[in-house]
Motif scaffolding. Structure first.
Motif, PDB file in Angstrom:
ATOM      1  N   GLN A 169       0.809  -1.215   0.000  1.00 16.41           N
ATOM      2  CA  GLN A 169       0.000   0.000   0.000  1.00 16.41           C
ATOM      3  C   GLN A 169       0.841   1.264   0.000  1.00 16.41           C
ATOM      4  O   GLN A 169       0.481   2.241  -0.636  1.00 16.41           O
ATOM      5  N   GLN A 170       1.947   1.273   0.701  1.00 14.15           N
ATOM      6  CA  GLN A 170       2.767   2.464   0.765  1.00 14.15           C
ATOM      7  C   GLN A 170       3.464   2.695  -0.569  1.00 14.15           C
ATOM      8  O   GLN A 170       3.907   1.750  -1.225  1.00 14.15           O
ATOM      9  N   THR A 171       3.540   3.946  -0.994  1.00 11.54           N
ATOM     10  CA  THR A 171       4.218   4.267  -2.243  1.00 11.54           C
ATOM     11  C   THR A 171       5.341   5.267  -1.982  1.00 11.54           C
ATOM     12  O   THR A 171       5.361   5.964  -0.965  1.00 11.54           O
ATOM     13  N   ARG A 198      13.293   1.633  -2.538  1.00 10.25           N
ATOM     14  CA  ARG A 198      12.840   0.301  -2.102  1.00 10.25           C
ATOM     15  C   ARG A 198      11.419   0.017  -2.608  1.00 10.25           C
ATOM     16  O   ARG A 198      10.548  -0.449  -1.871  1.00 10.25           O
ATOM     17  N   THR A 199      11.225   0.311  -3.881  1.00 14.87           N
ATOM     18  CA  THR A 199       9.923   0.080  -4.509  1.00 14.87           C
ATOM     19  C   THR A 199       9.999  -1.137  -5.433  1.00 14.87           C
ATOM     20  O   THR A 199      11.078  -1.678  -5.704  1.00 14.87           O
ATOM     21  N   THR A 200       8.841  -1.556  -5.904  1.00 16.89           N
ATOM     22  CA  THR A 200       8.765  -2.715  -6.783  1.00 16.89           C
ATOM     23  C   THR A 200       7.823  -2.433  -7.944  1.00 16.89           C
ATOM     24  O   THR A 200       6.880  -1.645  -7.819  1.00 16.89           O
ATOM     25  N   PHE A 201       8.096  -3.069  -9.089  1.00 15.90           N
ATOM     26  CA  PHE A 201       7.232  -2.917 -10.249  1.00 15.90           C
ATOM     27  C   PHE A 201       7.432  -4.120 -11.172  1.00 15.90           C
ATOM     28  O   PHE A 201       8.468  -4.793 -11.148  1.00 15.90           O
ATOM     29  N   ASN A 202       6.421  -4.384 -11.980  1.00 18.26           N
ATOM     30  CA  ASN A 202       6.482  -5.436 -12.992  1.00 18.26           C
ATOM     31  C   ASN A 202       6.765  -4.808 -14.344  1.00 18.26           C
ATOM     32  O   ASN A 202       6.140  -3.816 -14.721  1.00 18.26           O
ATOM     33  N   ILE A 215      11.360  10.378 -15.724  1.00 17.44           N
ATOM     34  CA  ILE A 215       9.992  10.186 -15.244  1.00 17.44           C
ATOM     35  C   ILE A 215      10.007   9.938 -13.743  1.00 17.44           C
ATOM     36  O   ILE A 215      10.688   9.030 -13.265  1.00 17.44           O
ATOM     37  N   ASP A 216       9.265  10.733 -13.014  1.00 21.63           N
ATOM     38  CA  ASP A 216       9.036  10.506 -11.580  1.00 21.63           C
ATOM     39  C   ASP A 216       7.644   9.949 -11.404  1.00 21.63           C
ATOM     40  O   ASP A 216       6.653  10.517 -11.889  1.00 21.63           O
ATOM     41  N   ILE A 217       7.535   8.840 -10.665  1.00 17.09           N
ATOM     42  CA  ILE A 217       6.223   8.211 -10.438  1.00 17.09           C
ATOM     43  C   ILE A 217       6.210   7.561  -9.067  1.00 17.09           C
ATOM     44  O   ILE A 217       7.238   7.071  -8.577  1.00 17.09           O
ATOM     45  N   ASP A 218       5.044   7.574  -8.423  1.00 17.01           N
ATOM     46  CA  ASP A 218       4.883   6.896  -7.145  1.00 17.01           C
ATOM     47  C   ASP A 218       4.649   5.409  -7.385  1.00 17.01           C
ATOM     48  O   ASP A 218       3.704   5.034  -8.091  1.00 17.01           O
ATOM     49  N   LEU A 219       5.491   4.574  -6.795  1.00 19.39           N
ATOM     50  CA  LEU A 219       5.364   3.130  -6.920  1.00 19.39           C
ATOM     51  C   LEU A 219       5.284   2.488  -5.549  1.00 19.39           C
ATOM     52  O   LEU A 219       5.755   3.060  -4.558  1.00 19.39           O
ATOM     53  N   PRO A 220       4.692   1.282  -5.464  1.00 18.82           N
ATOM     54  CA  PRO A 220       4.552   0.637  -4.156  1.00 18.82           C
ATOM     55  C   PRO A 220       5.887   0.224  -3.554  1.00 18.82           C
ATOM     56  O   PRO A 220       6.785  -0.240  -4.257  1.00 18.82           O
ATOM     57  N   VAL A 221       5.973   0.395  -2.243  1.00 18.75           N
ATOM     58  CA  VAL A 221       7.137  -0.057  -1.488  1.00 18.75           C
ATOM     59  C   VAL A 221       6.952  -1.529  -1.170  1.00 18.75           C
ATOM     60  O   VAL A 221       5.890  -1.941  -0.706  1.00 18.75           O
ATOM     61  N   TRP A 222       7.950  -2.336  -1.425  1.00 20.69           N
ATOM     62  CA  TRP A 222       7.819  -3.769  -1.150  1.00 20.69           C
ATOM     63  C   TRP A 222       8.166  -4.065   0.303  1.00 20.69           C
ATOM     64  O   TRP A 222       8.974  -3.361   0.914  1.00 20.69           O
ATOM     65  N   GLY A 223       7.529  -5.059   0.830  1.00 21.42           N
ATOM     66  CA  GLY A 223       7.871  -5.533   2.176  1.00 21.42           C
ATOM     67  C   GLY A 223       7.597  -4.529   3.258  1.00 21.42           C
ATOM     68  O   GLY A 223       8.277  -4.504   4.285  1.00 21.42           O
TER      69      GLY A 223
END
Length: 367
Positions: free
Chosen positions: A13-15, A132-136, A359-367
């Motif tokens: 949930q955290q980005t 410390r974010t994650t993306f596919n 590009i700056d974008i908000d992505l989910p933080v993993w773990g």
């Protein structure tokens, strides 16, 4: 280096802001790269894919200071397409023999580059000093046929459709060498050179960011809003004429920045929502009225245009229920053509270079 693994299903949930530096069509050129978390090269590293050309480009990218570096090939990187080079390689490189296997090892065995050959990865940025974010991500070098070049397919629906079926529905960052039809694809002849089947695949997947190059003159940014209305026809887009990107780095020392963050005030309308396999199969976990509407659509009658074995009823205007159920938060995609060459060099025009697009974008933080 960022970890690269098979795609799991994650829903943190955290980005946090993540910075991508995006380039394409360097054609043997090297440029100063701004700081960022992830570097992406969308293909055409070279003019003809010789070992010498690739060695210099790979060395430049390996020295670049990024936690994650993602690379795909382009149609000019001839030796990276083994089948093509075996058939046509003698026509290039002034009859100087090239070994495709050795050329490909420069990328496949690189310690710091993640080389995507029509495939997907889940990326976790693990550095304590990073976001410390994650993306596919899914990356592919393929382009519609445009002459005697590598990684090409015929511009026929059946062929192109099979190519782009491989893009997983949970893709956040889509990297292709060529653009989708009507989105950053107008070439020097004022012709829309992009692929319509890729555009349709983008409607199904609706990634946060779609990166490309190939059509040098089409460098720039646009935001595509997808029509997900239950009464609409598949692949439709909503009018989105409000967003006009003017390069803030043109003629000065600033970055060519695209700010998609909440803090920047113009966040992307795409939450990256994804569905676990049981929901894709049954739709029984839909929790709101929109999902319930999708669940009533016939998505099991016979195979349609789908990914990873998903099915649909081609007779129905809404046969892509699997592409919508639980994923209605994916309403917008930022399309970026990040070609560095300002003209059709080496085919036509002088060699003039743009800046990388940041590009700056908000992505989910993993773990």
């Amino acid at each position: 280096m960022a970890q690269s693994t098979a795609l799991p299903s994650v829903s943190p949930q955290q980005t946090r802001r993540t910075r991508f530096v995006c380039i394409s069509d360097t054609h043997n050129c090297t440029v100063n790269l701004p700081k960022g978390d992830v570097l992406i090269h969308c293909g055409d590293l070279t003019n003809q894919g010789s070992f010498s050309e690739l060695s210099k480009q790979v060395a430049w990218l390996e020295k670049a200071d990024f936690e994650c570096k993602l690379v795909i090939a382009g149609n000019h990187d001839l030796t990276l397409d083994t089948d093509f080079f075996e058939q046509y390689g003698n026509y290039f490189h002034n009859n100087t023999p090239q070994d495709p296997a050795e050329c490909q090892k420069l990328l496949t065995q690189s310690a710091s580059l993640t080389y995507l050959r029509h495939e997907s990865r889940t990326i976790k940025l693990t550095s304590p000093s990073g976001p410390r974010t994650t993306f596919n991500v899914f990356g592919s070098p393929y382009v519609p046929s445009c002459g005697k070049w590598a990684f090409q397919y015929e511009r026929v629906d059946a062929v192109a459709g099979r190519i782009w079926q491989d893009i997983p529905l949970d893709t956040d960052i889509l990297i292709t060498h060529g653009p989708a039809h009507l989105h950053r694809d107008e070439n020097r002849h004022r012709v829309a050179a992009g692929c319509e089947m890729l555009r349709q695949a983008m409607w199904r997947v609706r990634p946060r960011i779609a990166l490309c190059g190939h059509v040098h003159e089409a460098r720039g940014v646009e935001r595509v809003r997808w029509d997900l209305s239950s009464k609409s026809v598949r692949y439709k887009e909503l009018a989105n004429n409000d967003y006009q990107w003017e390069d803030p780095g043109a003629g000065n020392q600033k970055n060519s920045l695209v700010d998609l963050t909440r803090k920047g005030g113009n966040p992307l309308d795409n939450d990256g929502s994804r569905v676990s396999p049981p929901i894709l199969e049954t739709h029984k976990s839909a929790s709101d009225s929109e999902k319930a509407k999708v669940a009533t659509e016939d998505t099991t009658a016979q195979p349609g245009i789908g990914t990873r074995g998903l099915s649909g009823n081609p007779a129905s205007a809404r046969s892509d229920g699997a592409a919508l159920a639980g994923r209605l938060g994916r309403r917008e995609t930022c399309v970026v053509n990040c070609a560095l060459q300002a003209s059709s060099y080496p085919h036509a025009g002088p060699r003039r270079l743009h800046k990388p697009i940041v590009i700056d974008i908000d992505l989910p933080v993993w773990g």
